[in-house]
Write an enzyme that holds these catalytic residues in place. Structure first.
Site, PDB file in Angstrom:
ATOM      1  N   LYS A  35       8.285  11.355   9.695  1.00 12.75           N
ATOM      2  CA  LYS A  35       7.919   9.941   9.860  1.00 12.75           C
ATOM      3  C   LYS A  35       7.698   9.302   8.487  1.00 12.75           C
ATOM      4  O   LYS A  35       7.566  10.018   7.485  1.00 12.75           O
ATOM      5  CB  LYS A  35       6.669   9.820  10.726  1.00 12.75           C
ATOM      6  CG  LYS A  35       5.444  10.515  10.151  1.00 12.75           C
ATOM      7  CD  LYS A  35       4.320  10.597  11.175  1.00 12.75           C
ATOM      8  CE  LYS A  35       3.125  11.356  10.619  1.00 12.75           C
ATOM      9  NZ  LYS A  35       2.119  11.634  11.655  1.00 12.75           N
ATOM     10  N   TYR A 256      -6.869  -3.834 -19.312  1.00 13.41           N
ATOM     11  CA  TYR A 256      -7.618  -4.927 -18.684  1.00 13.41           C
ATOM     12  C   TYR A 256      -9.086  -4.558 -18.529  1.00 13.41           C
ATOM     13  O   TYR A 256      -9.417  -3.449 -18.089  1.00 13.41           O
ATOM     14  CB  TYR A 256      -7.044  -5.238 -17.302  1.00 13.41           C
ATOM     15  CG  TYR A 256      -5.713  -5.950 -17.348  1.00 13.41           C
ATOM     16  CD1 TYR A 256      -5.594  -7.230 -17.884  1.00 13.41           C
ATOM     17  CD2 TYR A 256      -4.569  -5.337 -16.843  1.00 13.41           C
ATOM     18  CE1 TYR A 256      -4.370  -7.881 -17.916  1.00 13.41           C
ATOM     19  CE2 TYR A 256      -3.336  -5.978 -16.872  1.00 13.41           C
ATOM     20  CZ  TYR A 256      -3.248  -7.254 -17.410  1.00 13.41           C
ATOM     21  OH  TYR A 256      -2.048  -7.897 -17.436  1.00 13.41           O
ATOM     22  N   MET A 304      -0.089  -3.078 -13.456  1.00 12.29           N
ATOM     23  CA  MET A 304       1.029  -3.179 -12.515  1.00 12.29           C
ATOM     24  C   MET A 304       2.203  -2.278 -12.905  1.00 12.29           C
ATOM     25  O   MET A 304       2.795  -1.600 -12.063  1.00 12.29           O
ATOM     26  CB  MET A 304       1.487  -4.633 -12.461  1.00 12.29           C
ATOM     27  CG  MET A 304       2.496  -4.907 -11.391  1.00 12.29           C
ATOM     28  SD  MET A 304       2.694  -6.702 -11.281  1.00 12.29           S
ATOM     29  CE  MET A 304       3.756  -6.836  -9.891  1.00 12.29           C
TER      30      MET A 304
HETATM   31  C1  LIG Z   1       1.955  13.073  11.505  1.00  8.65           C
HETATM   32  C2  LIG Z   1       1.813  13.994  12.657  1.00  8.65           C
HETATM   33  C3  LIG Z   1       1.913  15.387  12.460  1.00  8.65           C
HETATM   34  C4  LIG Z   1       2.049  16.017  11.099  1.00  8.65           C
HETATM   35  O1  LIG Z   1       0.776  16.081  10.506  1.00  8.65           O
HETATM   36  P1  LIG Z   1       0.556  16.775   9.090  1.00  8.65           P
HETATM   37  O2  LIG Z   1      -0.913  16.707   8.888  1.00  8.65           O
HETATM   38  O3  LIG Z   1       1.306  15.948   8.090  1.00  8.65           O
HETATM   39  O4  LIG Z   1       1.083  18.147   9.185  1.00  8.65           O
HETATM   40  C5  LIG Z   1       1.875  16.193  13.581  1.00  8.65           C
HETATM   41  N1  LIG Z   1       1.725  15.664  14.836  1.00  8.65           N
HETATM   42  C6  LIG Z   1       1.591  14.342  15.037  1.00  8.65           C
HETATM   43  C7  LIG Z   1       1.408  13.834  16.424  1.00  8.65           C
HETATM   44  C8  LIG Z   1       1.629  13.468  13.965  1.00  8.65           C
HETATM   45  O5  LIG Z   1       1.509  12.159  14.187  1.00  8.65           O
END
Ligand SMILES: *Cc1c(COP(=O)(O)O)cnc(C)c1O
Length: 365
Positions: A35, A256, A304
């Site tokens: 993801k 800054y 930045m």
């Molecule tokens: C993001 C996610 C994972 C992976 O989690 P990690 O901590 O990155 O291993 C597993 N299951 C679900 C449902 C997730 O949303």
């Protein structure tokens, strides 16, 4: 010459980390969680390193489409399931498996017109209180799904809130098992932390594990363990160069607000990397960084496009010297992303995902 910053993705490290996780749960199949554009690594480059996974888990239909365009024919799982009715048409077209966590998703399935039943993962809220059916509603949801001609095999799933800390997974595991023990179907419970810390329990590793962060070489339970402790290698190195060097006298300020003031004569370097590249602005003076593979630290506020570093430990550093903000320097030296994240009060996940679109990404094999 383009601005010298780049993110280097290491497919060999992804392959190594995947193999390491497979070894930790040898009887389970692995959903590689990709993801958020593979935690900032990019779908194409991550796929290059992770194609030995048994399936890919993600959230966005567009990311699923990318994987099919890359010719991935194996399983793809939508971790939050569908968001609206017509998403189910794409599930049919792209052959996507999807999580079902609400009654509304079951309603959509019941209205879906398809000849080919869909594979679903029914999610239980076993205590995290984010997604999933409450334990007392879970079996009714299962029965509803099971009665639908649109539904093929039903797998069971939950997600742990404390896999990375001392509380552990026992309480949620007990809830999940008490409700589901006699239901048929495959199980998927473990994220990276659950897999690495509790995966030797076959009930936790079950049929499918779902590691994300560990694939990319960050420890899910840092600072309890480091990536090195778990045998994980960084899959992303954020590198740039020194574009200026300044000689400071005692009392001189940097950047800054002048939040850093030199206590003595010192040389500092200016790195072409700032918060518009995804480097955390709130990283304080003292955040670790590698210059020419030598460990030193930031001084002053991150701006930045630039940040400043103490060159005291690196007298040979000059304009053009390599800066490694996290990951592996070309000398082989490693600065764990978790260390940088901790200094900045965040986690490796956030730094990876925040890599800015203006940073060119390449891979090294
Ligand atoms: C993001 C996610 C994972 C992976 O989690 P990690 O901590 O990155 O291993 C597993 N299951 C679900 C449902 C997730 O949303």
């Amino acid at each position: 010459m383009p601005r010298p910053i780049q993110a280097l993705i290491h497919p060999h490290a992804l392959r190594h980390n995947l193999a390491r996780l497979q070894q930790a749960a040898p009887d389970a199949r692995v959903w590689a969680v990709v993801k958020a554009r593979a935690y900032g690594h990019g779908m194409e480059r991550a796929f290059e390193g992770l194609r030995a996974a048994d399936g890919f888990a993600l959230l966005d239909l567009a990311e699923a489409q990318t994987l099919r365009d890359l010719d991935w024919r194996g399983p793809i799982l939508l971790l939050e399931g569908v968001f609206e009715q017509r998403d189910l048409e794409l599930c049919s077209r792209l052959d996507l498996w999807h999580v079902v966590h609400t009654e509304a998703q079951i309603d959509m399935l019941s209205r879906h017109k398809t000849q080919v039943p869909q594979r679903v993962f029914l999610k239980m809220n076993s205590g995290m209180n984010r997604l999933g059916f409450a334990p007392e509603r879970f079996r009714a949801a299962w029965a509803r799904l099971n009665a639908l001609p649109q539904v093929d095999e039903i797998s069971l799933m939950t997600h742990f809130a404390h896999a990375d800390d001392a509380v552990g997974v026992d309480a949620q595991l007990a809830v999940f098992n008490a409700i589901s023990h006699d239901l048929p179907g495959e199980r998927s419970l473990a994220n990276s932390a659950a897999l690495l810390r509790h995966g030797n329990n076959p009930v936790v590793s079950a049929d499918w594990v779902r590691p994300g962060i560990a694939l990319y070489g960050s420890a899910p339970d840092h600072p309890l363990h480091t990536a090195d402790d778990w045998g994980l290698r960084p899959a992303m190195s954020l590198r740039s160069q020194l574009i200026s060097v300044q000689q400071l006298k005692a009392g001189d300020e940097v950047g800054y607000g002048g939040v850093f003031k030199a206590e003595r004569e010192m040389r500092i370097g200016v790195v072409a990397c700032g918060y518009a590249d995804g480097y955390p602005r709130h990283a304080p003076s003292g955040t670790p960084v590698l210059i020419g593979g030598v460990r030193t630290q930031t001084v002053g506020r991150v701006s930045m496009d630039m940040l400043c570093v103490d060159l005291t430990p690196v007298p040979a550093a000059h304009v053009g010297s390599e800066a490694t903000l996290w990951g592996q320097a070309s000398t082989g030296e490693v600065l764990g992303i978790d260390e940088v994240a901790m200094a900045a009060g965040t986690v490796g996940y956030e730094l990876m995902c925040a890599l800015a679109p203006r940073v060119p990404v390449t891979s090294d094999n």
